[in-house]
Scaffold this motif. Structure first.
Motif, PDB file in Angstrom:
ATOM      1  N   PRO A  39      -4.338  -2.276  11.805  1.00  0.00           N
ATOM      2  CA  PRO A  39      -3.795  -1.188  12.629  1.00  0.00           C
ATOM      3  C   PRO A  39      -2.605  -1.612  13.491  1.00  0.00           C
ATOM      4  CG  PRO A  39      -6.179  -1.367  12.914  1.00  0.00           C
ATOM      5  CD  PRO A  39      -5.742  -2.524  12.068  1.00  0.00           C
ATOM      6  N   ASP A  40      -2.498  -2.914  13.764  1.00  0.00           N
ATOM      7  CA  ASP A  40      -1.394  -3.402  14.584  1.00  0.00           C
ATOM      8  C   ASP A  40      -0.152  -3.719  13.759  1.00  0.00           C
ATOM      9  OD1 ASP A  40      -2.930  -3.232  16.936  1.00  0.00           O
ATOM     10  OD2 ASP A  40      -3.797  -5.222  16.568  1.00  0.00           O
ATOM     11  N   ASP A  41      -0.272  -3.633  12.431  1.00  0.00           N
ATOM     12  CA  ASP A  41       0.880  -3.942  11.577  1.00  0.00           C
ATOM     13  C   ASP A  41       0.948  -2.960  10.396  1.00  0.00           C
ATOM     14  OD1 ASP A  41       3.115  -5.104  10.520  1.00  0.00           O
ATOM     15  OD2 ASP A  41       2.155  -6.991   9.968  1.00  0.00           O
ATOM     16  N   VAL A  42       1.030  -1.699  10.722  1.00  0.00           N
ATOM     17  CA  VAL A  42       1.102  -0.648   9.702  1.00  0.00           C
ATOM     18  C   VAL A  42       2.376  -0.786   8.870  1.00  0.00           C
ATOM     19  CG1 VAL A  42       1.236   1.859   9.358  1.00  0.00           C
ATOM     20  CG2 VAL A  42      -0.323   0.919  11.059  1.00  0.00           C
ATOM     21  N   GLU A  43       3.456  -1.258   9.492  1.00  0.00           N
ATOM     22  CA  GLU A  43       4.731  -1.405   8.773  1.00  0.00           C
ATOM     23  C   GLU A  43       4.609  -2.335   7.571  1.00  0.00           C
ATOM     24  OE1 GLU A  43       8.111  -2.347  11.179  1.00  0.00           O
ATOM     25  OE2 GLU A  43       7.761  -0.668  12.526  1.00  0.00           O
ATOM     26  N   MET A  44       3.831  -3.410   7.706  1.00  0.00           N
ATOM     27  CA  MET A  44       3.663  -4.330   6.580  1.00  0.00           C
ATOM     28  C   MET A  44       2.976  -3.618   5.420  1.00  0.00           C
ATOM     29  SD  MET A  44       1.574  -7.916   6.146  1.00  0.00           S
ATOM     30  CE  MET A  44      -0.006  -7.095   6.223  1.00  0.00           C
ATOM     31  N   LEU A  45       1.950  -2.846   5.699  1.00  0.00           N
ATOM     32  CA  LEU A  45       1.250  -2.098   4.653  1.00  0.00           C
ATOM     33  C   LEU A  45       2.194  -1.097   3.993  1.00  0.00           C
ATOM     34  CD1 LEU A  45      -1.290  -1.402   3.074  1.00  0.00           C
ATOM     35  CD2 LEU A  45      -1.998   0.060   4.982  1.00  0.00           C
ATOM     36  N   GLN A  46       2.966  -0.416   4.798  1.00  0.00           N
ATOM     37  CA  GLN A  46       3.941   0.536   4.250  1.00  0.00           C
ATOM     38  C   GLN A  46       4.937  -0.173   3.341  1.00  0.00           C
ATOM     39  OE1 GLN A  46       5.344   2.050   8.011  1.00  0.00           O
ATOM     40  NE2 GLN A  46       4.032   3.855   7.909  1.00  0.00           N
ATOM     41  N   ASP A  47       5.426  -1.330   3.755  1.00  0.00           N
ATOM     42  CA  ASP A  47       6.371  -2.101   2.941  1.00  0.00           C
ATOM     43  C   ASP A  47       5.744  -2.538   1.615  1.00  0.00           C
ATOM     44  OD1 ASP A  47       8.350  -1.838   4.855  1.00  0.00           O
ATOM     45  OD2 ASP A  47       8.060  -3.848   5.704  1.00  0.00           O
ATOM     46  N   LEU A  48       4.500  -2.967   1.659  1.00  0.00           N
ATOM     47  CA  LEU A  48       3.814  -3.385   0.429  1.00  0.00           C
ATOM     48  C   LEU A  48       3.655  -2.210  -0.536  1.00  0.00           C
ATOM     49  CD1 LEU A  48       1.040  -5.734   1.873  1.00  0.00           C
ATOM     50  CD2 LEU A  48       3.113  -6.421   0.639  1.00  0.00           C
ATOM     51  N   ILE A  49       3.308  -1.054  -0.007  1.00  0.00           N
ATOM     52  CA  ILE A  49       3.155   0.142  -0.850  1.00  0.00           C
ATOM     53  C   ILE A  49       4.500   0.529  -1.457  1.00  0.00           C
ATOM     54  CG2 ILE A  49       2.602   2.616  -0.853  1.00  0.00           C
ATOM     55  CD1 ILE A  49       0.486   1.924   1.348  1.00  0.00           C
ATOM     56  N   LEU A  50       5.555   0.522  -0.646  1.00  0.00           N
ATOM     57  CA  LEU A  50       6.893   0.845  -1.164  1.00  0.00           C
ATOM     58  C   LEU A  50       7.334  -0.144  -2.241  1.00  0.00           C
ATOM     59  CD1 LEU A  50       8.859   1.862   2.063  1.00  0.00           C
ATOM     60  CD2 LEU A  50       8.273   3.321   0.121  1.00  0.00           C
ATOM     61  N   THR A  51       7.104  -1.426  -1.992  1.00  0.00           N
ATOM     62  CA  THR A  51       7.503  -2.451  -2.949  1.00  0.00           C
ATOM     63  C   THR A  51       6.789  -2.261  -4.278  1.00  0.00           C
ATOM     64  OG1 THR A  51       7.986  -4.035  -1.197  1.00  0.00           O
ATOM     65  CG2 THR A  51       7.571  -4.945  -3.382  1.00  0.00           C
ATOM     66  N   ALA A  52       5.473  -2.085  -4.236  1.00  0.00           N
ATOM     67  CA  ALA A  52       4.704  -1.903  -5.467  1.00  0.00           C
ATOM     68  C   ALA A  52       5.099  -0.614  -6.185  1.00  0.00           C
ATOM     69  CB  ALA A  52       3.204  -1.909  -5.163  1.00  0.00           C
ATOM     70  N   THR A  53       5.326   0.457  -5.440  1.00  0.00           N
ATOM     71  CA  THR A  53       5.708   1.738  -6.044  1.00  0.00           C
ATOM     72  C   THR A  53       7.075   1.637  -6.697  1.00  0.00           C
ATOM     73  OG1 THR A  53       4.384   2.929  -4.412  1.00  0.00           O
ATOM     74  CG2 THR A  53       6.054   4.198  -5.599  1.00  0.00           C
TER      75      THR A  53
END
Length: 106
Positions: A63-77
């Motif tokens: 929850p403190d690093d949502v941006e990293m999760l978003q970046d991983l999803i964008l990269t994989a997509t």
């Protein structure tokens, strides 16, 4: 050009069109998969560029690093879409070799 040659050419074009449609149908049925973050996020899509599944490992959810999760999803997509584009260009390119087709036709 004689009529017979034109008829043969039309038959060849129709045959090529059927092969193209079959190849495109086969592409649409294919499954593509890409992951990011060492497999922490995986995105699956079909050849129509429809995302069919997203897997996110629990340990990447911070929850403190949502941006990293978003970046991983964008990269994989983006990677899975590139795979589909590359496969489509490779497959459909065999039909357009030697033809002067406008870019991005497929």
């Amino acid at each position: 050009m004689k009529g017979g040659n034109m008829g043969n050419m039309m038959k060849q074009m129709q045959k090529m069109q059927k092969k193209m449609m079959k190849a495109q149908d086969e592409l649409h049925e294919m499954t593509f998969e890409a992951s990011a973050g060492g497999g922490m996020v995986t995105v699956v899509a079909n050849g129509k560029k429809e995302i069919t599944d997203v897997q996110i490992k629990e340990e990447v959810v911070d929850p403190d690093d949502v941006e990293m999760l978003q970046d991983l999803i964008l990269t994989a997509t983006n990677d899975v879409i590139k795979q589909i584009d590359d496969k489509t260009n490779d497959t459909m390119g065999q039909f357009t070799k030697g033809l002067n087709m406008p870019g991005g036709m497929f």
